[in-house]
Design a protein around this motif. Sequence first.
Motif, short mmCIF file in Angstrom:
data_model
loop_
_atom_site.label_atom_id
_atom_site.label_comp_id
_atom_site.label_asym_id
_atom_site.label_seq_id
_atom_site.Cartn_x
_atom_site.Cartn_y
_atom_site.Cartn_z
N GLN A 105 67.24 79.71 -9.09
CA GLN A 105 66.20 78.99 -9.58
C GLN A 105 64.79 79.43 -8.99
N SER A 106 64.91 79.67 -7.73
CA SER A 106 63.46 79.92 -6.94
C SER A 106 63.00 81.19 -7.42
N ILE A 107 63.67 82.04 -8.14
CA ILE A 107 63.17 83.41 -8.48
C ILE A 107 63.19 83.28 -10.21
N ALA A 137 61.51 82.25 -12.33
CA ALA A 137 60.26 82.47 -13.01
C ALA A 137 59.78 84.18 -12.99
N ARG A 138 60.28 84.76 -11.70
CA ARG A 138 60.02 86.11 -11.68
C ARG A 138 60.76 86.92 -12.38
N VAL A 158 56.09 81.58 -8.95
CA VAL A 158 57.51 81.19 -8.15
C VAL A 158 57.04 80.47 -7.33
N ILE A 181 69.50 79.87 -5.39
CA ILE A 181 68.35 80.86 -5.16
C ILE A 181 67.85 81.10 -6.47
N PHE A 234 59.88 93.19 -6.03
CA PHE A 234 60.38 91.94 -5.53
C PHE A 234 61.57 92.48 -4.98
N ILE A 246 61.25 73.31 -7.00
CA ILE A 246 62.64 73.46 -6.69
C ILE A 246 63.03 72.75 -5.64
#
Lengths: 166, 363
Positions: A22-24, A26-27, B275, A20, B251, B282
């Motif tokens: 990885q998916s955030i 950038a955030r 994202v 997970i 977030f 991803i």
Amino acid sequence: MEAQQQNKRRRVYSMEPNKIVQSIFARNYLSYLVSALMKIKENTSSSKDHNDICKNVKYEVEMAMVLSAQGFAWSNGLKVKLQREHINNVATTEGDNNKFESYNLGMEKDLVREDKEDEEKMKNLMSLIPGGEEICDEQVVNELESYIKCLHMQVNVLQCLIAETC
Amino acid sequence: MLHCLNTSSNLVGGGNISDMTVLERQRARIKFQNEHQQFSGNGFSSSHQQQFMMLGCDSALGEIVTNSMKPDPDYENGFDEETVKKRKTDNKVDLNSKDKRIKVCVEEGESKIVEQRKGQKNTKFNNGNKNKRENCEDSNSKENSKGSEIQNQKPDYIHVRARRGQATDSHSLAERVRREKISERMKYLQDLVPGCNKIAGKAGMLDEIINYVQSLQRQVEFLSMKLAAVNPRLDFNIDELFAKEVFTQNFPTTGIPSEMTNPAYLQFNSAQQLVSCCGGLINNMGIIPPEIGLCRNINAPTSASLPEIFLDSSIFTHILPSSTWEGNFQNLHNVDFDQARSISFPSQPFTGMVEASNMKMEM
């Protein structure tokens, strides 16, 4: 995610890197980086050397990377390296140059035999990844994947950031 | 039979004694096979037992060898002196590992091995010898790696065949297996590194990956320097943005931030879109979709306010983030940004975005 295996040699394993994350990535990365940049900006007086600012920014850039992608072996390696360098105030460019040098040396040492060539290249590759030499062989590919992805995203984020502020 | 062994030993020049013994053994088997069809198993076992016992091998191995030799058409031709070198010779035996393997061989059943051997030109058993003969190593190494892979499927044992010229202790063998597994997974990396699809060889791919990682790292360095140069200018833009420190607090995975008009949210949206694009990236790895779905949900209600914010904000008027990011993303992600942005509309199916981005990335 990573299987813990018996290994006589001491290896560095990723402790279940969170996908997970990885998916955030950038955030998180953006949040860490921008807040760090703010601090740098506040701290830097006008008389400060541009190099110092560069170093600090670089440090923050890589630290943001570490913090955004925890759980991977390379992120730990990067953290260790950053802490070491931050203490010594060594510019990260030197570290990169060393990497390049070691890679070139590795190329010279390449033997004719296919296996040794591959080994050398793997070693070079691992030296590119922070903390890479200690990564368990089985997880090399996973580490590589995550590292490349995070690098990719990091580049994107930085470009966006620069585009915004220019 | 003894004279056969003697003649065969004459053909071998050099090599240590164990080499010749093994060669003799192999040749004897084949000659006897050709001449006496009945000598498939039993006839050899006794004779081989003597030889094997010299090397500490099990007689069953000889049996298996003979049976496997049978269907191999190339082997009959390979009795010239030149091809002698091409034959892998068993010799130095690591007793422990070999006994292990032998047991497995026996249990496996010979047909399996026969099938494997059919595909291989040289039947290779046991450990590679320590003589550094380099003939036909490449072709053999691939075939033998296949052989070891096939036999690795045996549940209980790690069945490994060392290649010619390799060390024979169990450590090196295990390492070799590990490395082969790694090379299998290298193909996953091909998707990540652009331009790697055309390169077939492992060495070339490794080179590409190394170059790519280096270039990415250099890029990061360059961008960070640029950022450092730009840093002073962050005064006007970011002070207001982060005055409320919404960044670190926002977030939430479930809630929707209430500060929709907050200019900081612009950054949010940009990050979210980042994202979402990254989520598409991803998703190749099978990241949990719900997480990305949540991102989408967060995106959805704010998309309407997005253009308003952009218009109102004095900070970002000089930038059209959508277009900028479009350019960036198309350059870097190879993701169709329009497709990615479409996820912000609830009507757009999530899978569609992912599929589109996946397709784009494969290109």
